[in-house]
Design a protein around this motif. Structure first.
Motif, PDB file in Angstrom:
ATOM      1  N   MET A 204      25.164  28.150  13.410  1.00 48.42           N
ATOM      2  CA  MET A 204      25.656  26.991  14.132  1.00 48.42           C
ATOM      3  C   MET A 204      27.058  26.651  13.623  1.00 48.42           C
ATOM      4  SD  MET A 204      24.874  24.119  16.196  1.00 48.42           S
ATOM      5  CE  MET A 204      23.150  24.279  16.391  1.00 48.42           C
ATOM      6  N   THR A 205      27.946  26.390  14.527  1.00 47.49           N
ATOM      7  CA  THR A 205      29.306  25.993  14.185  1.00 47.49           C
ATOM      8  C   THR A 205      29.271  24.655  13.448  1.00 47.49           C
ATOM      9  OG1 THR A 205      30.163  27.147  16.129  1.00 47.49           O
ATOM     10  CG2 THR A 205      31.567  25.439  15.170  1.00 47.49           C
ATOM     11  N   LYS A 206      30.057  24.570  12.383  1.00 47.79           N
ATOM     12  CA  LYS A 206      30.060  23.363  11.559  1.00 47.79           C
ATOM     13  C   LYS A 206      31.467  22.759  11.567  1.00 47.79           C
ATOM     14  CE  LYS A 206      28.490  21.661   7.106  1.00 47.79           C
ATOM     15  NZ  LYS A 206      28.080  21.989   5.753  1.00 47.79           N
ATOM     16  N   ILE A 207      31.542  21.480  11.954  1.00 48.05           N
ATOM     17  CA  ILE A 207      32.817  20.790  12.101  1.00 48.05           C
ATOM     18  C   ILE A 207      32.893  19.628  11.106  1.00 48.05           C
ATOM     19  CG2 ILE A 207      34.358  19.545  13.687  1.00 48.05           C
ATOM     20  CD1 ILE A 207      33.774  22.487  14.529  1.00 48.05           C
ATOM     21  N   GLY A 208      33.962  19.575  10.332  1.00 51.81           N
ATOM     22  CA  GLY A 208      34.202  18.470   9.413  1.00 51.81           C
ATOM     23  C   GLY A 208      35.067  17.418  10.080  1.00 51.81           C
ATOM     24  N   ILE A 209      34.655  16.181   9.981  1.00 48.83           N
ATOM     25  CA  ILE A 209      35.437  15.049  10.486  1.00 48.83           C
ATOM     26  C   ILE A 209      36.090  14.415   9.259  1.00 48.83           C
ATOM     27  CG2 ILE A 209      35.364  12.812  11.661  1.00 48.83           C
ATOM     28  CD1 ILE A 209      32.729  13.910  13.020  1.00 48.83           C
ATOM     29  N   ILE A 210      37.381  14.626   9.100  1.00 48.20           N
ATOM     30  CA  ILE A 210      38.080  14.185   7.893  1.00 48.20           C
ATOM     31  C   ILE A 210      38.680  12.800   8.121  1.00 48.20           C
ATOM     32  CG2 ILE A 210      39.957  14.664   6.283  1.00 48.20           C
ATOM     33  CD1 ILE A 210      39.515  17.641   6.827  1.00 48.20           C
ATOM     34  N   LEU A 211      38.256  11.855   7.314  1.00 51.42           N
ATOM     35  CA  LEU A 211      38.781  10.493   7.343  1.00 51.42           C
ATOM     36  C   LEU A 211      40.030  10.458   6.471  1.00 51.42           C
ATOM     37  CD1 LEU A 211      38.891   7.479   7.805  1.00 51.42           C
ATOM     38  CD2 LEU A 211      36.873   7.230   6.370  1.00 51.42           C
ATOM     39  N   GLY A 212      41.188  10.347   7.106  1.00 52.29           N
ATOM     40  CA  GLY A 212      42.466  10.517   6.436  1.00 52.29           C
ATOM     41  C   GLY A 212      43.118   9.267   5.885  1.00 52.29           C
ATOM     42  N   SER A 213      42.339   8.276   5.522  1.00 52.13           N
ATOM     43  CA  SER A 213      42.887   7.070   4.902  1.00 52.13           C
ATOM     44  C   SER A 213      41.963   6.628   3.776  1.00 52.13           C
ATOM     45  CB  SER A 213      43.014   5.941   5.924  1.00 52.13           C
ATOM     46  OG  SER A 213      43.391   4.732   5.293  1.00 52.13           O
ATOM     47  N   THR A 214      42.565   6.145   2.706  1.00 47.50           N
ATOM     48  CA  THR A 214      41.785   5.595   1.596  1.00 47.50           C
ATOM     49  C   THR A 214      42.176   4.145   1.329  1.00 47.50           C
ATOM     50  OG1 THR A 214      43.391   6.448  -0.002  1.00 47.50           O
ATOM     51  CG2 THR A 214      41.479   7.839   0.480  1.00 47.50           C
ATOM     52  N   ARG A 215      42.985   3.578   2.179  1.00 44.77           N
ATOM     53  CA  ARG A 215      43.488   2.214   1.992  1.00 44.77           C
ATOM     54  C   ARG A 215      42.339   1.207   2.051  1.00 44.77           C
ATOM     55  NH1 ARG A 215      48.521   0.511   5.568  1.00 44.77           N
ATOM     56  NH2 ARG A 215      49.599   1.413   3.788  1.00 44.77           N
ATOM     57  N   PRO A 216      42.314   0.220   1.162  1.00 41.90           N
ATOM     58  CA  PRO A 216      41.302  -0.836   1.257  1.00 41.90           C
ATOM     59  C   PRO A 216      41.393  -1.537   2.621  1.00 41.90           C
ATOM     60  CG  PRO A 216      42.426  -0.943  -0.857  1.00 41.90           C
ATOM     61  CD  PRO A 216      43.182   0.050  -0.017  1.00 41.90           C
ATOM     62  N   GLY A 217      40.242  -1.786   3.245  1.00 42.88           N
ATOM     63  CA  GLY A 217      40.218  -2.420   4.554  1.00 42.88           C
ATOM     64  C   GLY A 217      40.680  -1.526   5.686  1.00 42.88           C
ATOM     65  N   ARG A 218      40.679  -0.235   5.464  1.00 42.90           N
ATOM     66  CA  ARG A 218      41.194   0.739   6.433  1.00 42.90           C
ATOM     67  C   ARG A 218      40.484   0.661   7.782  1.00 42.90           C
ATOM     68  NH1 ARG A 218      38.301   6.022   3.700  1.00 42.90           N
ATOM     69  NH2 ARG A 218      36.309   4.967   3.464  1.00 42.90           N
ATOM     70  N   ASN A 219      41.248   0.796   8.856  1.00 43.47           N
ATOM     71  CA  ASN A 219      40.701   0.888  10.202  1.00 43.47           C
ATOM     72  C   ASN A 219      40.033   2.236  10.441  1.00 43.47           C
ATOM     73  OD1 ASN A 219      41.454  -1.682  11.166  1.00 43.47           O
ATOM     74  ND2 ASN A 219      43.520  -0.967  11.646  1.00 43.47           N
ATOM     75  N   GLY A 220      40.445   3.231   9.700  1.00 42.24           N
ATOM     76  CA  GLY A 220      39.956   4.587   9.912  1.00 42.24           C
ATOM     77  C   GLY A 220      38.472   4.772   9.695  1.00 42.24           C
ATOM     78  N   GLU A 221      37.871   3.945   8.857  1.00 49.95           N
ATOM     79  CA  GLU A 221      36.444   4.105   8.611  1.00 49.95           C
ATOM     80  C   GLU A 221      35.636   3.865   9.882  1.00 49.95           C
ATOM     81  OE1 GLU A 221      33.092   2.935   5.295  1.00 49.95           O
ATOM     82  OE2 GLU A 221      35.022   1.901   5.264  1.00 49.95           O
TER      83      GLU A 221
END
Length: 190
Positions: A1-18
Motif C-alpha cells: 500500500m502506498t504510504k503518504i506522509g503529511i508533514i506539518l511545517g510549523s512549530t510556532r506556538p499557537g500555529r494555524n498549521g495544526e
C-alpha cells in the motif's frame, strides 16, 4: 500500500498549521488507495544543519538525523502543510528538508499552503526545492487564505471548495507516488 506522509511545517506556538494538517489527515484517512500519517516537526528536534557532511553523501552521524531519515524513507510521497513567512516557507520546514537527500528522491509531493495570499509563494518556493531533491511536485495545490478560510485569522474554517481542492491534491500525490515506485525500487536495488 502506498504510504503518504503529511508533514506539518510549523512549530510556532499557537500555529494555524495544526488545524490545517488535521483537516488534511481527516480527509485523507477516508481514502482506501493509500495510508496516511501525520508527521509533526515538533516531534523531531532538528537543530540547524549540524551534520558535518552534506546530506547528498548519506553519511549521517547524529541520532536525530538518523531518526528523521528513517521516518522520511518510510514514505512513498508527501503532502507538505506550509505557512507562508516573508514570501517563503517556514525556516523549520526548510531545515527539515535540508537535513536529507536520497530519502526524498523519486517521491511525489503536494502542497497545502496558508497565509495572507493562501501560502502561494511558500508553495512556489517549495516547488523549486522539490525539483532539486528529485521529487515530483503535483500541479494541484491548496491555498488557504487567512482572510477567508480562518475566522479572526486564527480559527480554521475552510471554504467548501477547499475540500475539492484537497481531494485533487491527494489524488495526484497518490497517483504519482504509485507511478514512481519502480524508480524507488531501482534505487534501493542499486
Amino acid at each position: 500500500m502506498t504510504k503518504i506522509g503529511i508533514i506539518l511545517g510549523s512549530t510556532r506556538p499557537g500555529r494555524n498549521g495544526e488545524a490545517v494538517a488535521k483537516w488534511v489527515l481527516d480527509l485523507a484517512s477516508q481514502r482506501t488507495d493509500a495510508e496516511f500519517e501525520l508527521v509533526d516537526l515538533l516531534d523531531y528536534k532538528l537543530p540547524h544543519l549540524d551534520e558535518p557532511v552534506p546530506p547528498s553523501m548519506a553519511q549521517y552521524s547524529q541520532a536525530h538525523t538518523l531518526e528523521w531519515a528513517a521516518k522520511i524513507a518510510s514514505f512513498d510521497g508527501f503532502v507538505m502543510v506550509t505557512p507562508e513567512y516573508n514570501h517563503a516557507t517556514s525556516g523549520v520546514l526548510k531545515n527539515a528538508i535540508d537535513f536529507l537527500f536520497a530519502e526524498w528522491n523519486n517521491k511525489a509531493v503536494g502542497f497545502v499552503g496558508y497565509g495572507s495570499v493562501g501560502g502561494a509563494r511558500a508553495v512556489e518556493s517549495l516547488r523549486l526545492i522539490a525539483g532539486e531533491l528529485m521529487m515530483a511536485d503535483v500541479r494541484a495545490a491548496v491555498t488557504l487564505s487567512l482572510a477567508t478560510d480562518f475566522v479572526n485569522y486564527s480559527q480554521f474554517t475552510p471554504g467548501a471548495h477547499q475540500t475539492g481542492a484537497l481531494t485533487t491534491v491527494l489524488d495526484q500525490v497518490v497517483a504519482w507516488s504509485t507511478a514512481l515506485a519502480p524508480l524507488r525500487q531501482a534505487a534501493v536495488a542499486a
